[in-house]
Every structure is written in C-alpha cells, then in structure tokens.
Scaffold this active site. Structure first.
Site, PDB file in Angstrom:
ATOM      1  CG  ASP A   1      18.015  16.347 -45.721  1.00 27.77           C
ATOM      2  OD1 ASP A   1      16.846  16.320 -45.266  1.00 27.77           O
ATOM      3  OD2 ASP A   1      18.762  15.917 -45.772  1.00 27.77           O
TER       4      ASP A   1
ATOM      5  CD  GLU B   1       8.566  13.693 -48.876  1.00 26.37           C
ATOM      6  OE1 GLU B   1       7.107  13.553 -48.787  1.00 26.37           O
ATOM      7  OE2 GLU B   1       9.597  14.183 -47.812  1.00 26.37           O
TER       8      GLU B   1
ATOM      9  CG  ASP C   1      17.430  18.527 -51.638  1.00 25.52           C
ATOM     10  OD1 ASP C   1      16.940  19.411 -50.620  1.00 25.52           O
ATOM     11  OD2 ASP C   1      17.943  17.877 -52.277  1.00 25.52           O
TER      12      ASP C   1
ATOM     13  CB  SER D   1      28.334  40.584 -21.194  1.00 23.67           C
ATOM     14  OG  SER D   1      29.301  41.068 -19.812  1.00 23.67           O
TER      15      SER D   1
ATOM     16  CD  GLU E   1      15.277  33.124 -23.044  1.00 22.87           C
ATOM     17  OE1 GLU E   1      16.383  33.298 -23.934  1.00 22.87           O
ATOM     18  OE2 GLU E   1      14.798  33.657 -22.569  1.00 22.87           O
TER      19      GLU E   1
ATOM     20  CE  LYS F   1      26.428  33.226 -21.570  1.00 28.21           C
ATOM     21  NZ  LYS F   1      26.764  32.649 -22.684  1.00 28.21           N
TER      22      LYS F   1
ATOM     23  CG  ASP G   1      29.769  28.735 -27.285  1.00 25.72           C
ATOM     24  OD1 ASP G   1      30.044  29.941 -27.472  1.00 25.72           O
ATOM     25  OD2 ASP G   1      30.126  27.327 -27.221  1.00 25.72           O
TER      26      ASP G   1
ATOM     27  NE  ARG H   1      27.552  42.408 -25.460  1.00 29.13           N
ATOM     28  CZ  ARG H   1      29.015  42.082 -25.235  1.00 29.13           C
ATOM     29  NH1 ARG H   1      30.212  41.662 -25.771  1.00 29.13           N
ATOM     30  NH2 ARG H   1      28.866  42.626 -23.836  1.00 29.13           N
TER      31      ARG H   1
ATOM     32  CD  GLU I   1      25.334  34.279 -28.683  1.00 26.45           C
ATOM     33  OE1 GLU I   1      24.318  34.845 -28.739  1.00 26.45           O
ATOM     34  OE2 GLU I   1      25.938  33.983 -28.812  1.00 26.45           O
TER      35      GLU I   1
ATOM     36  CE1 TYR J   1      20.095  37.198 -26.382  1.00 22.72           C
ATOM     37  CE2 TYR J   1      20.090  35.177 -27.044  1.00 22.72           C
ATOM     38  CZ  TYR J   1      20.861  37.323 -27.121  1.00 22.72           C
ATOM     39  OH  TYR J   1      22.232  37.393 -27.324  1.00 22.72           O
TER      40      TYR J   1
ATOM     41  CE  LYS K   1      17.418  35.966 -20.925  1.00 18.57           C
ATOM     42  NZ  LYS K   1      17.139  35.862 -22.163  1.00 18.57           N
TER      43      LYS K   1
ATOM     44  CE  LYS L   1      29.496  29.962 -19.593  1.00 20.82           C
ATOM     45  NZ  LYS L   1      30.722  30.794 -19.937  1.00 20.82           N
TER      46      LYS L   1
ATOM     47  CB  CYS M   1      65.152  19.570 -28.994  1.00 19.67           C
ATOM     48  SG  CYS M   1      63.762  20.237 -30.311  1.00 19.67           S
TER      49      CYS M   1
ATOM     50  CB  CYS N   1      67.012  19.993 -33.520  1.00 19.47           C
ATOM     51  SG  CYS N   1      67.170  21.597 -32.484  1.00 19.47           S
TER      52      CYS N   1
ATOM     53  CB  CYS O   1      64.224  23.563 -28.759  1.00 24.27           C
ATOM     54  SG  CYS O   1      65.748  23.985 -30.025  1.00 24.27           S
TER      55      CYS O   1
ATOM     56  CB  CYS P   1      64.696  24.319 -33.786  1.00 24.98           C
ATOM     57  SG  CYS P   1      63.093  22.714 -33.484  1.00 24.98           S
TER      58      CYS P   1
HETATM   59  S1  IVH Z   1      20.201  37.092 -22.867  1.00 21.84           S
HETATM   60  C1  IVH Z   1      22.565  40.133 -20.953  1.00 21.84           C
HETATM   61  N1  IVH Z   1      20.048  34.740 -23.619  1.00 21.84           N
HETATM   62  O1  IVH Z   1      24.597  34.837 -23.871  1.00 21.84           O
HETATM   63  C2  IVH Z   1      21.966  40.647 -21.594  1.00 21.84           C
HETATM   64  N2  IVH Z   1      21.856  35.768 -24.295  1.00 21.84           N
HETATM   65  O2  IVH Z   1      27.096  36.132 -21.520  1.00 21.84           O
HETATM   66  C3  IVH Z   1      20.350  39.520 -21.776  1.00 21.84           C
HETATM   67  N3  IVH Z   1      23.165  34.133 -25.132  1.00 21.84           N
HETATM   68  O3  IVH Z   1      26.019  38.330 -25.163  1.00 21.84           O
HETATM   69  C4  IVH Z   1      21.235  38.528 -22.820  1.00 21.84           C
HETATM   70  N4  IVH Z   1      21.889  32.879 -25.212  1.00 21.84           N
HETATM   71  O4  IVH Z   1      25.256  36.472 -26.707  1.00 21.84           O
HETATM   72  C5  IVH Z   1      20.515  36.020 -23.175  1.00 21.84           C
HETATM   73  N5  IVH Z   1      19.173  32.809 -24.628  1.00 21.84           N
HETATM   74  C6  IVH Z   1      19.853  34.109 -24.318  1.00 21.84           C
HETATM   75  C7  IVH Z   1      21.132  33.793 -24.859  1.00 21.84           C
HETATM   76  C8  IVH Z   1      22.224  35.078 -24.426  1.00 21.84           C
HETATM   77  C9  IVH Z   1      23.181  33.574 -25.510  1.00 21.84           C
HETATM   78  C10 IVH Z   1      24.731  34.957 -24.847  1.00 21.84           C
HETATM   79  C11 IVH Z   1      24.404  36.513 -25.171  1.00 21.84           C
HETATM   80  C12 IVH Z   1      24.971  37.396 -24.764  1.00 21.84           C
HETATM   81  C13 IVH Z   1      25.902  36.652 -23.708  1.00 21.84           C
HETATM   82  C14 IVH Z   1      25.871  36.956 -21.942  1.00 21.84           C
END
Ligand code: IVH
Length: 665
Positions: free
Chosen positions: A33, A35, A37, A82, A113, A115, A117, A136, A170, A222, A284, A308, A402, A405, A420, A425
């Site tokens: 950090d 270097e 800066d 989505s 890949e 996902k 958040d 989006r 993202e 992505y 994918k 997930k 409660c 109170c 309550c 309260c």
């Molecule tokens: S590809 C849906 N790749 O997940 C069309 N999405 O649940 C292709 N997300 O709105 C999306 N990481 O915001 C893709 N490596 C990734 C992702 C990703 C996060 C999010 C994205 C999308 C949401 C869908």
C-alpha cells in the site's frame, strides 16, 4: 536516460492502473500500500505541475464530476433478464438434461463463473470510449448512471476496441469498504446499510458522483455483445479481458456437468476467502450457437442457471432469549448466542421469529442449536441438537406482559404474533420514530437509533410529530451534543419537511403499508387529507392495494392519536401534498443570487442547481443587479462588495425560509 514529465506521467498511469487491476480484479496485490500511495502522490503532483499531459484514463480522474439533478431513463435494446436458481446437485443434473434435450445434443460444455452479489449494470462503448452506463431497472429500462460508474477504479474509460459494444457486469462493494462505510455511518448516527449489496445499490443512486467515488465501488464484467466471429462464451470472456475489461480470474471451462458440480463444490467453502460476497455460481452453456438455439423465456435465458450456495449452518449454545418490541408492538423473541463465526462474520444474536416458531423448534435455553444466515444477512436458529441435552435446559416462557411497559399482551386472532397493545409503550414509540426518520421515509440525517432512544428517554419526543418542535436550547444541554451537531440536526429536520408525499405516507408507519404501497397511494391521492377521507370502497379499487392494506389504512386514520400527530406535522409545516412541479418552478424567477463561503447543507453545485431549478439566476460576482448574497462560513471578498453596494446579505437558513414562504404563496 531520465524520463520527461510526459513520459513519467504516461508510465505512472499505466503502472497504477495495472496495480489497481491486480489488487481489485485478480485479487493478487503486487506492491505494498505504501509503494502504491507514493506512486499515486507522484502522479498527482506531476499532473498538477503539467496539467497539459493529464491523460483521460488517469486514475486521478475517478473522483467524480458535477452533481446531477436526476437520472435519465434509458431503454435496454436487449432486455436484462434474471436467472433461474438451482440449489442442489440433482437440480444441476436436471438443468444439463434439459439443455441436451431441448438442443438435441449429446455433449455440452459449460463455463462456470462466480455469482457476484451486487448490482447488474450495462455499459456502452463507442469508438473505444465509455459513453453510457445503465442500471438494470425493471429489465427493460434503467437509469443512466454513467457519471457514478466513471468513479469505479477498475472500469476502463477507454478500451482497446473501436467498434460499438455493450457489455454487462456486476458492480459491488468489497467487504472491508462496506464495514468502513457502516462504521462512518454509525459514528454519524446514520442508518446503516444491511449488506454490501444494499450499500452498492444505495451508492449508485446518489446524485453526487464525488460521494460515490469515496465508496470505492468495484466491477466485474461477465457478458459482452460483440459482432465478431467468436464462437464461445469462453472466448468472449478472454476477448473482453484482452481489450481492457475487468473479468474475474475465477472461471472455469468444464467439459461436462460433473466437472461443473465439482467446481461449484470447490467454492462452497472457498468463497469466504474472497474480499467480496458471492451468493453462488453461474453456469453458462459455452457455445454461442447453442445459446442462440436454446434462447430465452420472458424471464431468463435457457442457457444459463445459477447455483445458490447452501446457507452455512454452525452449531452454538443458546444462552438466553430476550424480547424485542417492534413498531406495532409485536414481541419478537431473539436468541442470545455463544458468539460463533457464520458465513464470514461473528454472530451473537439470532431471530426466533415468534413463539410458535419456538414451539415448532422445541428449543430451550441452554440448548445446543444450529444457526444459519438466511440470505447471508439476519441469522436464525434452524434446529435444536436434542442429542446434546443435559437435562438442565430451561423452557422459554411466553411473556404475559410487555417487557418494556408492563402492559398485558394480546394475541391477534388471525396472526401468530403476540403484541403489546399500548401505543404509548416507549419501545413502540422509539421504533415508530426510528422508522419515521429512516432513509426511505423522511430521511432525517443524524437522527438515528442512538439519538431517538436518548430523546425519548429524556422526554423530548413522545411521538414523531415532536421531532419538528425540538429546540436548540433543549438539545444543547445533552451530553455529546455540540453547537454544530445541534445546528446540523435542526437543519436536517427542517430539510425533511418537503419530502415527497410517498415518503410521508411510508413514514406514518401504517401497518402493512411498505414503500411500494406508499408510492401507489401517492399516485392515487393528492394529499394526506385526501387519503384520510378515503373510503374502503375507493381503496379497494386501487390495483395492488389489497383488503388487509385497505382496512389498515382506515384503522390508522380512525385512531384519534394518529390524527393528533398528523395535525402536529401539519402545524409544523411538513408538506402534506403532492409536489406540483409546474407551480413550484418559477418561485425565484427574476431574482439573482451570489453565493460566498461554505454552506452547511449544500455544496456550491447543489445550491446553484437548486436556485436554477426554482427559476432564479446565479452569478459569480456581486453587482448592482444582485438581489441576494447567500453567505456561509468563511466568506470571501464578495461579502465586502455586497456590503459596499448595499446588496441584501442572507444566511443559508434565511434563504431556505425565503424559498419556503414563496413556495407556500
Ligand atoms: S450472466 C441473466 N454472470 O445475477 C443473464 N450474471 O440472477 C445473464 N450475476 O442480473 C447474466 N454474477 O446481476 C451473469 N457471473 C455472472 C453473474 C451474474 C452475478 C447477477 C446478474 C443478474 C443476476 C441474475
């Protein structure tokens, strides 16, 4: 040979951008950090000395430009869809089988890949230059947040590719930056963000890119829409990386679904080592031809699926149960736990939801239990390990009174909750006020949980109407309230009087009426008075306002106490009607303002835009034609000039009063 300043600037820009890339994208820092800066400082100094050599893609350019008035709506030519979710190995196998069946093929290879958040965005480049960035939104149209996105260090303002191109990715906030932001908010007594995703979304909605730049947002790309001959998603990702986009290094080309499952499993634990949150993996279909064959449904592509992660469950001891009293009096049992690490953070409290849930779980004090973080945010108790019982565990008593109170509790007929019934309260009073001041409601900065608790305990507030009658003399007496904080708080309260009608409706805290319903009601009704008079018949005809909501509205406005508080708000000057933009527009027309010194509530740009929006004129120097000089702290020579010319000098508060009186005319 020694480099010329121009050469050194070019070199530094390249180096720093590279170091940013290695740190944020590759998760692989290559210098300290310190270097970093030093190099950054050297670049800033050189650019100051030789502004003519400043480069458009210099990292120093990512500090944010002008304050905006609002965001333009932009249509997505290709909808932002989505994704379907899967939660198990079996569901992944089903996805693979379906892909093969629909495309009528035997073998399919996939790209897996992370996902991320965060918040999905779409970026447009023309002639190698970043020209537009859009949220989006509803998938079909979103907000133009170009200026905010330009503050992201790893987002390239220029790429090595001249054709028109759209990419998607993202935006996210790292866990350390999230914690830093919430710490700052806590110190200021402001409402905290629940998680890095909310903090990202909140930051992207800010109108001042300078503040956005301090949030240190990040991005991963992505997806790319290219008009070239690339045949696979893998090639697209590599291509995007090569022309300068931040593509995550954590991706894998899997020959079949078994390799996909392997890779997904690998990340179940490994995810906690990342500096940012991921909530799963994305799988994918690799072949772009096959992607086209499979196509999309109206909601999601058939060629991709999310896996997930199962919520991490950890065992610990439930030491005690405390009862929290909410805004409408609901008593919620909360488990006090032996602190334990779950999904990357230490957990010492968990919700038990309600007393039926305690019965269902069969949980007792002293039990060893499993906890998990649902959606990675609020931890909950999911299971009792009855095998670990010693016989010393104690039943959790259902409260009859409660805890705050002492009122006798009631149980709603159709609901499981115990409540309550005392609307005075202190616990309820506090929660209602905290709700009223919160961000989506009246958004009173500096009046968070900490001060609300103190004000209620000191009898300065007994309902949210009292907020507008707080006096300087009472507040300054409180410990840790200095002159500046009292003034800031009072002006934040003043500022909140003109919030939109939907915010006010939400702020009232009508049961079952959330933000979305409040917006619908604000569309339908012109004012609080009109809403107050609404009959159940009229409410029932409004789409999305169901019978429970309608009844709750009627009940709220038939309560004398509530009507009294609304009267208080009205008397204090809280705006109770919908904004009429056309009428408001010209209230300062014909007036010319000059601003000097530092203001408390506005940056220079903000006040200038505000005056212009209201039809006034702002100039840089004081003349005979100036009507008002708005004078902040440490004014410049303009003050003397105004005094000489006899121009009216007003404070920020006086300016706000001027606007208010003209607005009410
Ligand atoms: S590809 C849906 N790749 O997940 C069309 N999405 O649940 C292709 N997300 O709105 C999306 N990481 O915001 C893709 N490596 C990734 C992702 C990703 C996060 C999010 C994205 C999308 C949401 C869908």
């Amino acid at each position: 040979m020694k480099k010329t300043p121009k050469e050194r600037i070019e070199e530094l820009v390249k180096l720093i951008n590279y170091y940013n890339y290695m740190y944020y994208v590759e998760n692989n820092p290559v210098i300290s950090d310190y270097e970093y800066d030093q190099l950054y400082k050297e670049l800033v100094e050189l650019e100051e000395k030789y502004p003519e050599y400043k480069l458009p893609d210099s990292p120093t350019q990512k500090v944010g430009g002008h304050v905006l008035e609002g965001f333009k709506t932009i249509e997505h030519k290709i909808p932002m869809l989505s994704m379907d979710n899967t939660y198990s190995e079996e569901e992944l196998l089903e996805f693979d089988a379906k892909v093969k069946r629909m495309a009528d093929v035997k073998d399919v290879d996939y790209i897996v890949e992370l996902k991320f958040d965060g918040v999905a965005v779409s970026l447009h480049y023309e002639d190698g230059e970043f020209i537009l960035g859009v949220t989006r939104g509803d998938g079909f149209k979103g907000d133009d947040i170009t200026e905010n996105l330009k503050t992201i260090k790893t987002l390239p303002l220029r790429i090595n590719y001249k054709e028109k191109i759209e990419v998607r990715g993202e935006v996210y906030m790292r866990k350390d930056d999230f914690e830093k932001l919430n710490k700052e908010k806590k110190e200021k007594g402001e409402e905290l963000f629940a998680n890095p995703r909310n903090a990202t979304a909140g930051s992207l909605k800010l109108l001042d890119p300078k503040i956005v730049s301090q949030r240190n947002l990040q991005i991963f790309i992505y997806q790319g829409f290219l008009n070239n001959r690339l045949k696979t998603h893998w090639e697209v990702l590599n291509f995007l990386k090569n022309i300068g986009f931040p593509v995550s290094p954590y991706r894998k080309h899997c020959k079949n679904i078994n390799e996909v499952i392997e890779y997904c499993k690998e990340w179940v634990e490994k995810r906690f080592t990342l500096p940012y949150n991921i909530d799963g993996m994305v799988i994918k279909v690799n072949s772009l031809d096959l992607q086209r064959t499979l196509g999309t449904t109206t909601k999601s592509p058939r060629w991709a699926v999310a896996y997930k992660f199962p919520a991490e469950q950890v065992s610990t001891v439930l030491k005690d149960v405390i009862i929290q009293v909410g805004r409408i009096g609901t008593l919620t049992p909360v488990a006090v736990l032996e602190p334990v690490r779950v999904s990357g953070t230490t957990v010492s409290r968990a919700t038990l939801h309600n007393f039926d849930e305690i019965k269902r779980l069969g949980v007792k004090i002293g039990d060893r239990v499993f906890v998990e973080k649902s959606g990675e945010i609020i931890p909950k108790v999911v299971k009792v390990i009855t095998e670990a019982r010693t016989g010393k565990e104690k039943e959790i008593p259902i409260p009859e009174k409660c805890p705050v109170c002492g009122s006798k509790v009631v149980k709603d007929k159709e609901e499981v909750a115990i409540r309550c019934p005392n609307i005075r309260c202190p616990a309820q009073v506090k929660e209602r006020i905290i709700h009223f001041t919160s961000r989506d409601a009246m958004d009173i900065e500096g009046l968070g949980e900490k001060w609300v608790n103190i004000f209620v305990d000191k009898n300065l507030l007994s309902d949210y109407g009292d907020i507008y009658y707080l006096k300087y003399d009472d507040l300054i007496k409180l410990e840790r309230m200095g002159d500046k904080s009292v003034r800031n708080l009072l002006s934040a309260i003043e500022k909140s009087k003109t919030r939109p009608l939907s915010n006010l409706i939400y702020a009232l805290g009508i049961r079952h009426i959330g933000i979305h319903a409040s917006e619908i009601l604000a569309e339908e009704f012109k004012s609080i008075d009109e809403l107050k008079e609404a009959t159940i018949e009229r409410l029932s005809t409004i789409p999305e306002i169901g019978p429970i909501m309608a009844e709750s509205i009627i009940e709220f406005f038939s309560n004398e106490e509530n009507l009294k508080v609304i009267e208080k708000l009205k008397k204090a000057g809280v705006k109770m009607e919908k904004e009429k933009i056309e009428e408001k527009k010209d209230i300062l027309s014909g007036l010319t303002f000059v601003v000097t010194g530092t203001l408390k509530n506005y940056s220079r740009d903000e006040i200038q835009n505000y005056i212009k929006k209201l039809g006034g004129k702002v100039t840089n120097s004081v003349s005979k034609n100036t009507n008002y000089l708005i004078c902040g702290e440490q004014p410049g020579s303009k003050l003397q000039k105004a005094q000489e010319l006899g121009v009216k000098i007003i404070s920020e508060e006086e300016f706000e009063n001027l606007v208010k009186t003209r607005m009410n005319k």
